[in-house]
Structures are given as structure tokens and as C-alpha cells.
Design an enzyme around this catalytic site. Structure first.
Site, mmCIF file in Angstrom:
data_model
loop_
_atom_site.group_PDB
_atom_site.id
_atom_site.type_symbol
_atom_site.label_atom_id
_atom_site.label_comp_id
_atom_site.label_asym_id
_atom_site.label_seq_id
_atom_site.Cartn_x
_atom_site.Cartn_y
_atom_site.Cartn_z
ATOM 1 C CG ASP A 1 -5.941 -0.253 8.006
ATOM 2 O OD1 ASP A 1 -6.577 -0.735 8.953
ATOM 3 O OD2 ASP A 1 -4.815 -0.669 7.666
ATOM 4 C CG HIS B 1 -4.848 3.152 3.641
ATOM 5 N ND1 HIS B 1 -4.987 4.326 2.944
ATOM 6 C CD2 HIS B 1 -4.386 3.490 4.864
ATOM 7 C CE1 HIS B 1 -4.618 5.340 3.711
ATOM 8 N NE2 HIS B 1 -4.261 4.866 4.883
ATOM 9 C CG HIS C 1 5.416 9.394 5.963
ATOM 10 N ND1 HIS C 1 5.699 9.104 4.649
ATOM 11 C CD2 HIS C 1 4.133 8.978 6.167
ATOM 12 C CE1 HIS C 1 4.647 8.548 4.079
ATOM 13 N NE2 HIS C 1 3.674 8.465 4.984
ATOM 14 C CG HIS D 1 36.337 -1.614 16.197
ATOM 15 N ND1 HIS D 1 35.095 -1.185 15.816
ATOM 16 C CD2 HIS D 1 36.831 -0.631 16.990
ATOM 17 C CE1 HIS D 1 34.838 0.008 16.332
ATOM 18 N NE2 HIS D 1 35.891 0.366 17.044
ATOM 19 N NE ARG E 1 -1.406 2.651 2.685
ATOM 20 C CZ ARG E 1 -1.012 3.842 3.139
ATOM 21 N NH1 ARG E 1 -0.943 4.884 2.329
ATOM 22 N NH2 ARG E 1 -0.663 3.998 4.408
ATOM 23 C CD GLU E 2 3.410 5.325 2.723
ATOM 24 O OE1 GLU E 2 3.981 6.181 2.007
ATOM 25 O OE2 GLU E 2 2.388 5.564 3.374
#
Length: 431
Positions: free
Chosen positions: A118, A98, A223, A318, A38-39
Site C-alpha cells: 500500500d 504500508h 479518520h 421498552h 499498521r494504523e
């Protein structure tokens, strides 16, 4: 626990879990609403045909997300057909779509076979004036009609404001209380423009939690325009939110939303057993590669967990510590996610302990003095150009062969250093 997951320390013994948590905190009890379909379709490069959408939905389901959110069937005829196709796959995840807070959208969506809707509408002054033009009274009226209709169809319903953090707090609370009384399953908060910070998120979620029925869940959508999406998601869960919207690699409108990998990494440090029991963590890399290929981007080098540098160690000190105990410089265990650590040694920052470890991997028996001499040569060569692993392996193997043969002259020649750079074989510290 999935068979791939190794035993992990319980959250109660995790030094990274909060010592004092809010009584409403959901840090160890939350769900993902995965919105790549969707997004993610709003991402600049995204175009998913039906076959690709089905492949993505199945991959998300295999990973273990609780919900999959797909594009509104009102967007186009193909979107409607795709919605029906995915809803009929028989996935374990619940399928949501949505939609705008509009009866036309709701009617179309309720006929697709999804598990829930939604519902969203803008509540900030910007969106009320320049988008839909409705005042709060009309928003509540429309929300009431849509919610009652969806509930009459026996479907799950979430109602969300859009641009929540630029909306008037009194307006928001009145709206949320109104829809809560209608019996929505969840209310939603959306940082639509990425303006919120973790403190603002915590305050709003906690305030909202205090006015809702205890049985009403809170979903959050963040976002990433200002880089706070993952931190905001964590703050929301601390304050009592129950569901977080994600997308794979964070793709979405503009800079996208909370990346699923970032959320997994952040929450794994809080309660590794809980996260490993819910999600097939070893499938994360394949999931991200699937989306990266589909939208023609690269997985970022610094991506949480799966970026090619995520478990790469370079500085000499490291590397020495990592070889003794990986927890010295790793907050996450690569093997839990199907990843491996890599100690880079063909560079000027290398240390002889890392070179020794590589010699042992190759089955070569060399003294510490031998290894320090070889390290000096590697560092000299790397002052001109980084050396590949093949270059380093060749140097180690040749030195070992000459030593076994007793050819001291060849060893001496092998270790000749470039004259223009002074010899230094000390390990380099790094923060």
C-alpha cells in the site's frame, strides 16, 4: 454460511436496505483491509511485540478479514522481521504492508514475502509544503517508478493520496488517472485529518469512479476526528468504493479510524446474509477484548454490538415491547454475534412486565397483582439506590415463599415502602 449464523432475512426483504441504490453501489460487495497492525500501532497506548502481532494477525484471519495491513518494514529492523514473520504464517487473508512512495521503502517491502504494498504520499498543499516538499509532477514521477517496480515483482499494489479531502481535485484526478494507467490494483482515498463528511465522500468517490478503469478498485481510509468515520465508510461504499480500512475498536493515530465493529454493524443492516457469510461474527467480542487488553483500554460501554449496554434495556415500556418482540427496539440480533440481551429491572424506571418475565425465569408463579405490588416496592427502593439482580431475585423469592406458606403478615411486611417517597408503580415511557 458459517455454522454459528442463524438464517437471516435476505437483503431484498430488509426494510433497512436502500430502496434506490446508485448503479455503482458496492453496499453488498466490499472487503475489509484491517489495519490494527499498521494504523493501530500508531495508537497512543499501542506496543505489540512479535508474539502479540502474530496472535492479532491470527485472530483477524479467524474473523475473516480479506486483508491484513502491517507496519512498513522500513520503520525499524524489528518491524521488518515482524513483517516477514506474519507474511510466512500462511493465513487466508492477504498480507499487505504500508510504505511511503519511495524506492528505498519499496525495495525493502518487496523482499518480506507480503502479498502487496500500500503506497502512499501526501497530496494536500499542507503536506506538499510542510512534509515532503514535492510538487505534483515529482509525485507522479516517483509514483510511476515505485508502482512499476512493485508490479515487476508480481505483487499487488495500491496507490493512495494522503489528506485527499484537502487536496486540489484537479491534482487528485490527474494523479489517479496516471497511476490507473500504470495498472495499480487499487487507488486509495484518505481522510487523514477526519475533516470529510458523508456527502463530500460520496461526491469524491463517485467522481473518481467515473475516471478510473472499471477494473480498478477504490480503497478508503477515514479518520474519526469529527466522528464521521463509519458514516463516511458507508457513503464511500454507496458511491462505488470497494475496500474500507478498519482497525479493531478504531485505534490509530489520534482518534483512530473506522472501527471494524462499527462497520460490521452498519453493513449488517443492509445485507445481513452477506455479512454473516463472510465474517465469523461470534468472534467479534473476543477480537475486541484481545485488542483492548493489549493496549490497556476498556471496550466502550456504547460500543456497537459488544459494548455492555448495546443490548441492555431499561425503561419499562421498552422492556415490555422487547419481551414481546425484540425487533421493537433492536436493529441487530444479539445472538447472531454471540451476545445476549439483558433487561434491567432493579431501577425506578422498571415496569411490571419486566419483573414478571424475571419471575417466570426463576420458575415462580405470581399473579399480575402480586407482580405490580412487588414492582412498586422495587421502584421505591430504587428511588434510594438501584437494586441489583440479586436484590430483585431475593424480593421475588421471598414473596413467593410467603405466598405459598399463606403468610399474609410477612407479605405485608415485605411490601412496606419507605415513607419519604410516595408510591408510584406505573411504567415510565422513554424515547
Amino acid at each position: 454460511m458459517p455454522p454459528h449464523a442463524s438464517p437471516i432475512a435476505n437483503v431484498s426483504s430488509s426494510p433497512y436496505a436502500p430502496k434506490y441504490t446508485d448503479s455503482l453501489s458496492r453496499l453488498t460487495n466490499w472487503s475489509i483491509i484491517e489495519s490494527t497492525l499498521r494504523e493501530g500501532e500508531q495508537f497512543a497506548n499501542a506496543f505489540f511485540d512479535t508474539a502479540k502481532k502474530i496472535e492479532i494477525a491470527k485472530a483477524l484471519d479467524d474473523f475473516g478479514v480479506e486483508y491484513i495491513e502491517i507496519t512498513s518494514p522500513a520503520a525499524s529492523e524489528q518491524s521488518r522481521l515482524d513483517c516477514i514473520a506474519i507474511a510466512n504464517l500462511g493465513l487466508k487473508a492477504k498480507i499487505l504492508t504500508h510504505v511511503r512512495c519511495h524506492m528505498d521503502d519499496a525495495r525493502i517491502a518487496c523482499e518480506t514475502g507480503v502479498d502487496g504494498l500500500d503506497v502512499v504520499i501526501g497530496t494536500s498543499s499542507y503536506l506538499r509544503e510542510f512534509s515532503h516538499g514535492k510538487d505534483m509532477e515529482r509525485i507522479i514521477k516517483d509514483a510511476t517508478e515505485v508502482i512499476n517496480y512493485v508490479k515487476s515483482k508480481g505483487l499487488e499494489v495500491r496507490f493512495s493520496s494522503e489528506d485527499s479531502f484537502r487536496s486540489d481535485l484537479v491534482d487528485l484526478l490527474n494523479l489517479y488517472k496516471a497511476v490507473d494507467q500504470l495498472g495499480v490494483n487499487r487507488v486509495g482515498i484518505a481522510d487523514t485529518v477526519g475533516c470529510a463528511n458523508p456527502r463530500q465522500v460520496y461526491d469524491l468517490v463517485k467522481t473518481l469512479r467515473s475516471v478510473l478503469k472499471p477494473t480498478t478498485d477504490i480503497e478508503c481510509h477515514f479518520h474519526n476526528d469529527t466522528g464521521c468515520a463509519t458514516a463516511n465508510a458507508y457513503a464511500a461504499l454507496e458511491a462505488g468504493a470497494t475496500h474500507i480500512d478498519t482497525s479493531v475498536l478504531g485505534i490509530g493515530e489520534r482518534n483512530g479510524i473506522t472501527p471494524i465493529g462499527n462497520l460490521i454493524a452498519r453493513m449488517f443492516t443492509v445485507d445481513p446474509d452477506y455479512v454473516a457469510s463472510k465474517y465469523q461474527l461470534h468472534k467479534l467480542r473476543d477480537l475486541e477484548n484481545l485488542i483492548a487488553d493489549a493496549v490497556e483500554i476498556q471496550v466502550p460501554f456504547n460500543n456497537c454490538i459488544t459494548g455492555y449496554c448495546a443490548f441492555t434495556h431499561k425503561a419499562g415500556i421498552h422492556a415490555k415491547a422487547i419481551l414481546n418482540n425484540p425487533a421493537t427496539y433492536e436493529i441487530l440480533k444479539p445472538e447472531v454475534f454471540g451476545m445476549t440481551r439483558y433487561v434491567s429491572i432493579g431501577h425506578r424506571l422498571t415496569g411490571w412486565n419486566a419483573v414478571k418475565n424475571r419471575a417466570e425465569q426463576l420458575g415462580l408463579t405470581l399473579s399480575d397483582d402480586d407482580l405490580k405490588a412487588i414492582t412498586g416496592k422495587i421502584k421505591k427502593l430504587a428511588d434510594i439506590k438501584n437494586q441489583s439482580m440479586e436484590d430483585v431475585d431475593g424480593l421475588l423469592r421471598n414473596f413467593h415463599a410467603y405466598k405459598v406458606a399463606g403468610d399474609h403478615s410477612a407479605i405485608k411486611q415485605l411490601l412496606v415502602l419507605p415513607e419519604e417517597v410516595p408510591a408510584v408503580a406505573t411504567e415510565v415511557t422513554a424515547a
